[in-house]
Scaffold this motif. Structure first.
Motif, PDB file in Angstrom:
ATOM      1  N   VAL A   1       0.850  -1.189   0.000  1.00 22.36           N
ATOM      2  CA  VAL A   1       0.000   0.000   0.000  1.00 22.36           C
ATOM      3  C   VAL A   1       0.885   1.237   0.000  1.00 22.36           C
ATOM      4  CG1 VAL A   1      -1.883   1.225   1.141  1.00 22.36           C
ATOM      5  CG2 VAL A   1      -1.722  -1.267   1.332  1.00 22.36           C
ATOM      6  N   ALA A   2       0.624   2.164  -0.914  1.00 23.58           N
ATOM      7  CA  ALA A   2       1.444   3.369  -1.040  1.00 23.58           C
ATOM      8  C   ALA A   2       0.577   4.618  -0.956  1.00 23.58           C
ATOM      9  CB  ALA A   2       2.204   3.366  -2.370  1.00 23.58           C
ATOM     10  N   ALA A   3       1.047   5.608  -0.212  1.00 27.31           N
ATOM     11  CA  ALA A   3       0.364   6.898  -0.135  1.00 27.31           C
ATOM     12  C   ALA A   3       0.483   7.627  -1.466  1.00 27.31           C
ATOM     13  CB  ALA A   3       0.981   7.739   0.983  1.00 27.31           C
ATOM     14  N   SER A   4      -0.594   8.296  -1.890  1.00 26.02           N
ATOM     15  CA  SER A   4      -0.600   8.934  -3.218  1.00 26.02           C
ATOM     16  C   SER A   4       0.046  10.310  -3.228  1.00 26.02           C
ATOM     17  CB  SER A   4      -2.035   9.038  -3.747  1.00 26.02           C
ATOM     18  OG  SER A   4      -2.770  10.029  -3.043  1.00 26.02           O
ATOM     19  N   GLY A   5       0.321  10.903  -2.049  1.00 23.35           N
ATOM     20  CA  GLY A   5       0.951  12.226  -2.006  1.00 23.35           C
ATOM     21  C   GLY A   5       0.045  13.261  -1.375  1.00 23.35           C
ATOM     22  N   ASP A   6       0.627  14.413  -1.029  1.00 17.72           N
ATOM     23  CA  ASP A   6      -0.134  15.440  -0.315  1.00 17.72           C
ATOM     24  C   ASP A   6      -0.007  16.819  -0.934  1.00 17.72           C
ATOM     25  OD1 ASP A   6       2.470  16.095   0.310  1.00 17.72           O
ATOM     26  OD2 ASP A   6       2.150  16.224   2.468  1.00 17.72           O
ATOM     27  N   SER A   7       0.340  16.851  -2.230  1.00 18.38           N
ATOM     28  CA  SER A   7       0.532  18.137  -2.909  1.00 18.38           C
ATOM     29  C   SER A   7      -0.508  18.395  -3.982  1.00 18.38           C
ATOM     30  CB  SER A   7       1.942  18.195  -3.520  1.00 18.38           C
ATOM     31  OG  SER A   7       2.925  18.060  -2.520  1.00 18.38           O
ATOM     32  N   GLY A   8      -1.622  17.686  -3.910  1.00 20.21           N
ATOM     33  CA  GLY A   8      -2.658  17.868  -4.908  1.00 20.21           C
ATOM     34  C   GLY A   8      -2.353  17.118  -6.192  1.00 20.21           C
ATOM     35  N   HIS A   9      -2.933  17.582  -7.292  1.00 26.07           N
ATOM     36  CA  HIS A   9      -2.817  16.873  -8.567  1.00 26.07           C
ATOM     37  C   HIS A   9      -1.363  16.597  -8.922  1.00 26.07           C
ATOM     38  CE1 HIS A   9      -3.605  15.572 -12.621  1.00 26.07           C
ATOM     39  NE2 HIS A   9      -2.778  16.490 -13.085  1.00 26.07           N
ATOM     40  N   GLY A  10      -1.112  15.338  -9.272  1.00 25.52           N
ATOM     41  CA  GLY A  10       0.224  14.889  -9.612  1.00 25.52           C
ATOM     42  C   GLY A  10       0.403  13.457  -9.165  1.00 25.52           C
ATOM     43  N   VAL A  11       1.292  12.744  -9.820  1.00 26.63           N
ATOM     44  CA  VAL A  11       1.465  11.316  -9.574  1.00 26.63           C
ATOM     45  C   VAL A  11       2.829  11.057  -8.957  1.00 26.63           C
ATOM     46  CG1 VAL A  11       1.546   9.021 -10.628  1.00 26.63           C
ATOM     47  CG2 VAL A  11      -0.088  10.729 -11.460  1.00 26.63           C
ATOM     48  N   ASP A  12       2.821  10.356  -7.833  1.00 26.81           N
ATOM     49  CA  ASP A  12       4.036   9.957  -7.129  1.00 26.81           C
ATOM     50  C   ASP A  12       4.325   8.483  -7.356  1.00 26.81           C
ATOM     51  OD1 ASP A  12       4.456  12.470  -6.094  1.00 26.81           O
ATOM     52  OD2 ASP A  12       4.154  11.914  -3.998  1.00 26.81           O
TER      53      ASP A  12
END
Length: 375
Positions: free
Chosen positions: A185-196
């Motif tokens: 399971v991976a967190a998708s990020g916290d900076s809004g639109h964009g792919v990590d």
């Protein structure tokens, strides 16, 4: 927070400018802060209180960078404050390993991330074992080495609350997520639109973020997309087979995230740390998709515990299973249909069914867990 090339950052957010309840200057038992987001309330909000099994016999691995020297005692303080079962090394419930063999340096930001991950995985699946694997640094190479250590030491689910902007060679690391019967399971990020990455990997379950509206008793009212939720269309990863069940506007490209969970720091959860972060210790109210990943990991631990009890193998290809059971019954998720994570048009807007901000939605655990057990 931006990670340098080749490194990852922990996608957490803090509500306010500091602790909601600092550590007292005089020795005393740690007491819970005055907030409605208690483990019992959150379990009720998402339906975990409808499930008798709480992850018994399963190991949730938490992979993070650097060292939190106080994590076992802080987890014990968190457990005591909320009446959770003790989870300490002497009973075999808690284990900390150094991926490189020696103790990494201490980093206040990563220590706070570790506290969030460990405490809230335990809050949702309090009977599961917690295995914390600390990477030598925040480099992707060191973090992936820690993932391998987690798998070798019996994890049935690995929570990765870290990420960096995706890059052309990211598929090189996908082999670290190939273990049969292990969910990543991976967190998708916290900076809004964009792919990590690693959320962009075809072999991980990516967890996005929502803003939760629940009453003081934890009764669910509604959710909207959190504006900090990472998500979008991957430039480098192809569409996993699970997503082909759904008529996505960018077919053949990996959509991020797969699912979501409360991540808005304004509706966030309490986390206890005695390791200074910006010179402060105590209880912090935290969000970010860093809060979503370990709680989804706990859900998978509960699923695997029930599958094991039923004589079944641990869940395989969990990312595909989520889409299959979502198609079979919309009741398995709480569809999030409002809010956005940017100004890029439809890709940044929550909508019915799947969207690139909240995925399939947040869990209705009372329905979703049995569906995954029977998958």
């Amino acid at each position: 927070m931006t990670a340098p090339p080749g490194h990852a950052r922990p996608p957490f957010r803090i509500h306010g400018n500091g602790p909601i309840a600092p550590i007292s200057a005089t020795p005393q038992a740690v007491t819970a802060p005055n907030t409605s987001r208690t483990p019992a309330n959150v379990r009720h909000t998402y339906g975990f209180d409808k499930i008798a099994n709480q992850g018994a016999g399963q190991t949730i691995a938490i992979v993070d960078a650097y060292d939190d020297p106080n994590i076992e005692s802080d987890l014990n303080s968190f457990s005591q404050a909320y009446g959770l079962p003790s989870c300490v090394s002497s009973t075999g419930c808690f284990t900390k390993l150094y991926a490189a063999g020696s103790q990494p340096a201490v980093d206040g930001g990563w220590s706070l991330e570790i506290a969030l991950d460990v405490q809230w995985a335990h809050a949702i699946a309090p009977q599961a074992r917690i295995l914390l694997v600390e990477a030598k640094s925040s480099s992707m190479t060191d973090l992936m080495a820690a993932v391998d250590v987690a798998v070798k030491n019996g994890a049935s689910v690995v929570s990765m609350s870290f990420g960096g902007p995706e890059f052309s060679g990211q598929s090189y690391y996908d082999s670290h997520f190939s273990a049969t019967g292990v969910t990543f399971v991976a967190a998708s990020g916290d900076s809004g639109h964009g792919v990590d990455y690693p959320a962009a990997s075809r072999m991980t379950v990516s967890a996005g973020g929502t803003t939760l509206n629940a009453d003081a008793y934890g009764n669910y009212i509604s959710e909207a997309a959190w504006n900090g939720s990472g998500g979008g269309v991957s430039s480098y990863s192809s569409e996993p087979s699970g997503q082909t069940y759904w008529p996505l506007p960018y077919a053949s490209h990996r959509g991020v995230p797969d699912v979501s969970y409360n991540a808005d720091p304004a509706s966030g959860v309490p986390v206890y740390t005695s390791v200074p972060y910006n010179g402060q210790t105590g209880w912090f109210q935290m969000g970010g998709t860093s809060a979503a990943a370990p709680q989804w990991a706990a859900l998978f631990a509960i699923v695997n515990a029930q599958r094991t009890a039923a004589g079944k193998a641990r869940l395989a290809s969990a990312y595909n299973a989520l889409y299959t059971v979502g198609k079979s019954s919309y009741a398995n998720y709480r569809d999030v249909t409002s809010g956005s994570n940017g100004s890029c048009g439809a890709v940044c807007q929550a909508a019915g069914s799947y969207d690139y901000v909240t995925g399939l939605g947040s869990p209705n655990a009372g329905s979703l867990v049995p569906a995954l057990v029977n998958y």
